[in-house]
Write a protein that holds these residues in place. Structure first.
Motif, PDB file in Angstrom:
ATOM      1  N   ASN A  28       0.676  -1.506   0.054  1.00 26.66           N
ATOM      2  CA  ASN A  28       0.189  -0.094  -0.342  1.00 26.66           C
ATOM      3  C   ASN A  28       0.932   1.103   0.035  1.00 26.66           C
ATOM      4  N   VAL A  31       0.471   7.036   3.764  1.00 25.28           N
ATOM      5  CA  VAL A  31      -0.422   7.927   3.197  1.00 25.28           C
ATOM      6  C   VAL A  31      -0.850   9.144   4.569  1.00 25.28           C
ATOM      7  N   HIS A  47      -1.726   5.811   6.799  1.00 21.89           N
ATOM      8  CA  HIS A  47      -2.076   4.209   7.041  1.00 21.89           C
ATOM      9  C   HIS A  47      -0.415   3.479   7.880  1.00 21.89           C
ATOM     10  N   HIS A  54      -7.016   2.806   6.783  1.00 19.55           N
ATOM     11  CA  HIS A  54      -6.594   4.319   5.989  1.00 19.55           C
ATOM     12  C   HIS A  54      -6.390   4.858   6.942  1.00 19.55           C
ATOM     13  N   ALA A  55      -5.441   6.430   6.695  1.00 18.15           N
ATOM     14  CA  ALA A  55      -5.020   6.761   7.097  1.00 18.15           C
ATOM     15  C   ALA A  55      -6.313   8.283   7.742  1.00 18.15           C
ATOM     16  N   GLU A  56      -7.520   7.693   6.992  1.00 14.74           N
ATOM     17  CA  GLU A  56      -8.547   8.945   6.817  1.00 14.74           C
ATOM     18  C   GLU A  56      -9.061   8.627   8.346  1.00 14.74           C
ATOM     19  N   LEU A  76      -3.327  11.395  -0.192  1.00 16.52           N
ATOM     20  CA  LEU A  76      -3.985  10.835  -1.759  1.00 16.52           C
ATOM     21  C   LEU A  76      -5.307  10.502  -1.308  1.00 16.52           C
ATOM     22  N   GLU A  77      -5.763  11.018  -3.099  1.00 16.54           N
ATOM     23  CA  GLU A  77      -7.609  11.421  -2.659  1.00 16.54           C
ATOM     24  C   GLU A  77      -8.052   9.659  -2.198  1.00 16.54           C
ATOM     25  N   PRO A  78      -9.205   9.945  -0.825  1.00 22.80           N
ATOM     26  CA  PRO A  78      -9.981   8.857  -0.321  1.00 22.80           C
ATOM     27  C   PRO A  78      -9.806   7.198  -1.173  1.00 22.80           C
ATOM     28  N   HIS A  81     -13.513   1.974  -2.615  1.00 23.27           N
ATOM     29  CA  HIS A  81     -13.541   0.940  -3.202  1.00 23.27           C
ATOM     30  C   HIS A  81     -13.278   0.149  -1.765  1.00 23.27           C
ATOM     31  N   GLY A  83     -11.090  -3.097  -0.615  1.00 28.56           N
ATOM     32  CA  GLY A  83     -10.014  -3.564  -0.528  1.00 28.56           C
ATOM     33  C   GLY A  83      -9.961  -4.510   0.459  1.00 28.56           C
ATOM     34  N   ARG A  84      -8.831  -4.067   1.463  1.00 31.88           N
ATOM     35  CA  ARG A  84      -8.694  -5.388   2.688  1.00 31.88           C
ATOM     36  C   ARG A  84      -9.567  -4.501   3.535  1.00 31.88           C
ATOM     37  N   THR A  85      -9.899  -3.985   3.148  1.00 37.50           N
ATOM     38  CA  THR A  85     -10.896  -2.329   3.782  1.00 37.50           C
ATOM     39  C   THR A  85     -11.387  -1.363   3.650  1.00 37.50           C
ATOM     40  N   ASP A 106      -5.818   9.094  -6.293  1.00 35.96           N
ATOM     41  CA  ASP A 106      -5.127   8.444  -6.370  1.00 35.96           C
ATOM     42  C   ASP A 106      -5.165   7.368  -7.670  1.00 35.96           C
ATOM     43  N   ASN A 108      -4.390   3.884  -8.782  1.00 33.77           N
ATOM     44  CA  ASN A 108      -5.256   2.846  -8.256  1.00 33.77           C
ATOM     45  C   ASN A 108      -6.313   2.467  -9.089  1.00 33.77           C
ATOM     46  N   PHE A 142       4.330   2.937  -6.088  1.00 28.23           N
ATOM     47  CA  PHE A 142       2.732   2.501  -6.206  1.00 28.23           C
ATOM     48  C   PHE A 142       2.493   2.984  -6.969  1.00 28.23           C
TER      49      PHE A 142
HETATM   50  N1  LIG Z   1      -6.797   7.803   0.590  1.00 28.48           N
HETATM   51  C1  LIG Z   1      -6.054   6.625   1.185  1.00 28.48           C
HETATM   52  N2  LIG Z   1      -5.998   6.239   1.781  1.00 28.48           N
HETATM   53  C2  LIG Z   1      -4.928   4.966   2.919  1.00 28.48           C
HETATM   54  O1  LIG Z   1      -4.182   5.770   3.876  1.00 28.48           O
HETATM   55  C3  LIG Z   1      -4.813   4.292   2.117  1.00 28.48           C
HETATM   56  N3  LIG Z   1      -3.868   3.480   2.679  1.00 28.48           N
HETATM   57  C4  LIG Z   1      -5.178   4.502   0.338  1.00 28.48           C
HETATM   58  N4  LIG Z   1      -4.312   3.548   0.323  1.00 28.48           N
HETATM   59  C5  LIG Z   1      -5.723   2.904  -1.243  1.00 28.48           C
HETATM   60  O2  LIG Z   1      -6.353   1.986  -1.241  1.00 28.48           O
HETATM   61  C6  LIG Z   1      -5.645   0.657  -1.826  1.00 28.48           C
HETATM   62  C7  LIG Z   1      -5.234  -0.534  -0.365  1.00 28.48           C
HETATM   63  O3  LIG Z   1      -6.885  -0.323   0.010  1.00 28.48           O
HETATM   64  P1  LIG Z   1      -6.846  -1.880   1.255  1.00 28.48           P
HETATM   65  O4  LIG Z   1      -5.791  -1.464   2.557  1.00 28.48           O
HETATM   66  O5  LIG Z   1      -6.466  -2.955   0.448  1.00 28.48           O
HETATM   67  O6  LIG Z   1      -8.486  -1.861   1.384  1.00 28.48           O
HETATM   68  C8  LIG Z   1      -4.043   1.062  -2.209  1.00 28.48           C
HETATM   69  O7  LIG Z   1      -4.222   0.853  -3.121  1.00 28.48           O
HETATM   70  C9  LIG Z   1      -4.963   2.753  -2.487  1.00 28.48           C
HETATM   71  O8  LIG Z   1      -5.218   2.827  -3.936  1.00 28.48           O
HETATM   72  N5  LIG Z   1      -5.873   5.526   0.043  1.00 28.48           N
END
Ligand SMILES: Nc1nc(O)c(N)c(N[C@@H]2O[C@H](COP(=O)(O)O)[C@@H](O)[C@H]2O)n1
Ligand SMILES: [Zn+2]
Length: 370
Positions: A28, A31, A47, A54-56, A76-78, A81, A83-85, A106, A108, A142
């Motif tokens: 990751n 952020v 993060h 995530h940081a937010e 980074l843009e919030p 989706h 993902g893991r979170t 972002d 991604n 990244f």
């Molecule tokens: N905005 C933001 N804040 C963070 O703290 C982040 N780590 C990210 N990461 C984005 O989400 C993807 C990872 O998602 P999961 O941790 O698997 O839920 C990573 O690829 C970034 O696109 N963004």
């Protein structure tokens, strides 16, 4: 877009927070986030590790009800989706923030602007691009992997001022001084993988790991840091135990075009890739590392392998440590390149950074602008 002094100050702080995660968040990005209400910081977060919030989310937790109507500064843009979170854009909407300022979009493909759109559609004021250059610099790997499908590749070289890496008889210890070697340890920490060649392993029996006791005392290692994957390009599967590299219990990938006739410990994986011109195809290896979600790679290799990465165009930054020594024209050169007939064929670079590290120089080179 015009930014206020306060905007700059809060985003600078978010970038500082993001940097706390730079050794531990891979794959990751690192952020940071700051939440500000009526000019007062009410929440901060970064993060720390993939799989953790995530940081937010950390910043929103710290702000609690004070997030309502506040401004969130995020490096980074919030995300939009699952993902893991779960998506941070939804968390910000639920918390009732009034404004979101992102340093960058972002890259991604699962996010790519959707996070900002979700926020706008929910009636939140959204702005992006504040201190974008600083934010880009935190996560080069990244960004590279998300936008180009391969890791960011840094080639590290060490030579005398006359560009030699060893005497004609192979003696090379030590060209650079202890501070440059400490700098290399610090750099290894920031990479997901370190690549070397079988020739270097056979000649020097290196460990290729990060040794915390050799890191600068000023650097605080988070508990969540991990050793980079150590990769050896061993096209003809010449290596066999015992090796220092494989005796240390942390992941090793032996990349070759054929199978090994010996057994390796559990933490050593052999990977067979295709060959190109009778050598392991480095493009295939790099694609395999991207597949394994490696964002940044450091090539610490001899003249042949370093030259092969350069000639294949598989590099983004060259780090050259230069020691104030001369080893003479019989010494070994720093990179092997195909024989060149014209000066117009000579690869050109530009200096991105030049600084002293102890007694040595550290030159950072990137592609010359065309
Ligand atoms: N905005 C933001 N804040 C963070 O703290 C982040 N780590 C990210 N990461 C984005 O989400 C993807 C990872 O998602 P999961 O941790 O698997 O839920 C990573 O690829 C970034 O696109 N963004
Ligand atoms: Zn998120």
């Amino acid at each position: 877009m015009s930014w206020s002094q306060d905007d700059f100050q809060h985003m600078r702080r978010a970038i500082e927070l993001a940097r706390r995660g730079r050794f531990s968040t891979r794959p990751n990005p690192a952020v940071g986030c700051v939440i500000v209400r009526d000019g007062r910081v009410v929440g901060e977060g970064f993060h720390p590790k993939a799989g953790e919030p995530h940081a937010e989310v950390f910043a929103l937790r710290a702000a609690g009800e004070l997030a309502r109507g506040a401004t969130a500064y995020v490096t980074l843009e919030p995300c939009s989706h699952y993902g893991r979170t779960p998506p941070c854009a939804e968390a910000l909407i639920r918390a009732g923030v009034g404004r979101v300022v992102a340093a960058m979009v972002d890259p991604n493909p699962q996010v790519a602007g959707r996070g900002l759109s979700m926020l706008r559609e929910a009636g939140i004021e959204v702005a992006s691009g504040l201190l974008e250059g600083d934010a880009l610099a935190i996560n080069p790997g990244f960004i590279k992997r998300m936008s180009e499908g391969r890791p960011f590749i840094r080639i590290k070289l060490a030579a005398s001022v006359d560009g030699r890496t060893a005497l004609a008889n192979g003696h090379s210890k030590w060209i650079t001084g202890p501070q440059a070697r400490q700098d290399v340890q610090r750099m290894r920490l920031a990479h997901g993988a370190i690549i070397t060649g079988a020739d270097s392993v056979l000649a020097d029996d290196p460990a290729m790991n990060v040794r915390p006791e050799q890191l600068p005392a000023s650097l605080t290692l988070p508990d969540t840091w991990s050793q980079p994957l150590r990769v050896v390009v061993d096209g003809r599967a010449r290596l066999a135990p015992p090796l220092r590299l494989t005796a240390i219990e942390s992941p090793v990938l032996l990349a070759s075009t054929r199978a090994y006739g010996c057994d390796w410990p559990d933490w050593v994986e052999s990977w067979q890739g295709p060959s190109r011109c009778d050598k392991l195809d480095l493009h295939a290896l790099v694609a395999e590392l991207a597949e394994r979600q490696i964002n940044t790679v450091m090539v610490e290799a001899g003249a042949s392998l370093a030259g092969a990465f350069l000639s294949a165009g598989l590099w983004d930054e060259l780090i050259l440590y230069q020691a104030p020594k001369m080893m003479g024209s019989d010494g070994r050169g720093v990179v092997n390149l195909p024989e060149l007939a014209e000066m117009t064929q000579v690869p050109e670079f530009q200096f991105k950074d030049v600084r002293r590290v102890g007694a040595d120089l550290r030159l950072t080179l990137v592609r010359a602008e065309s």
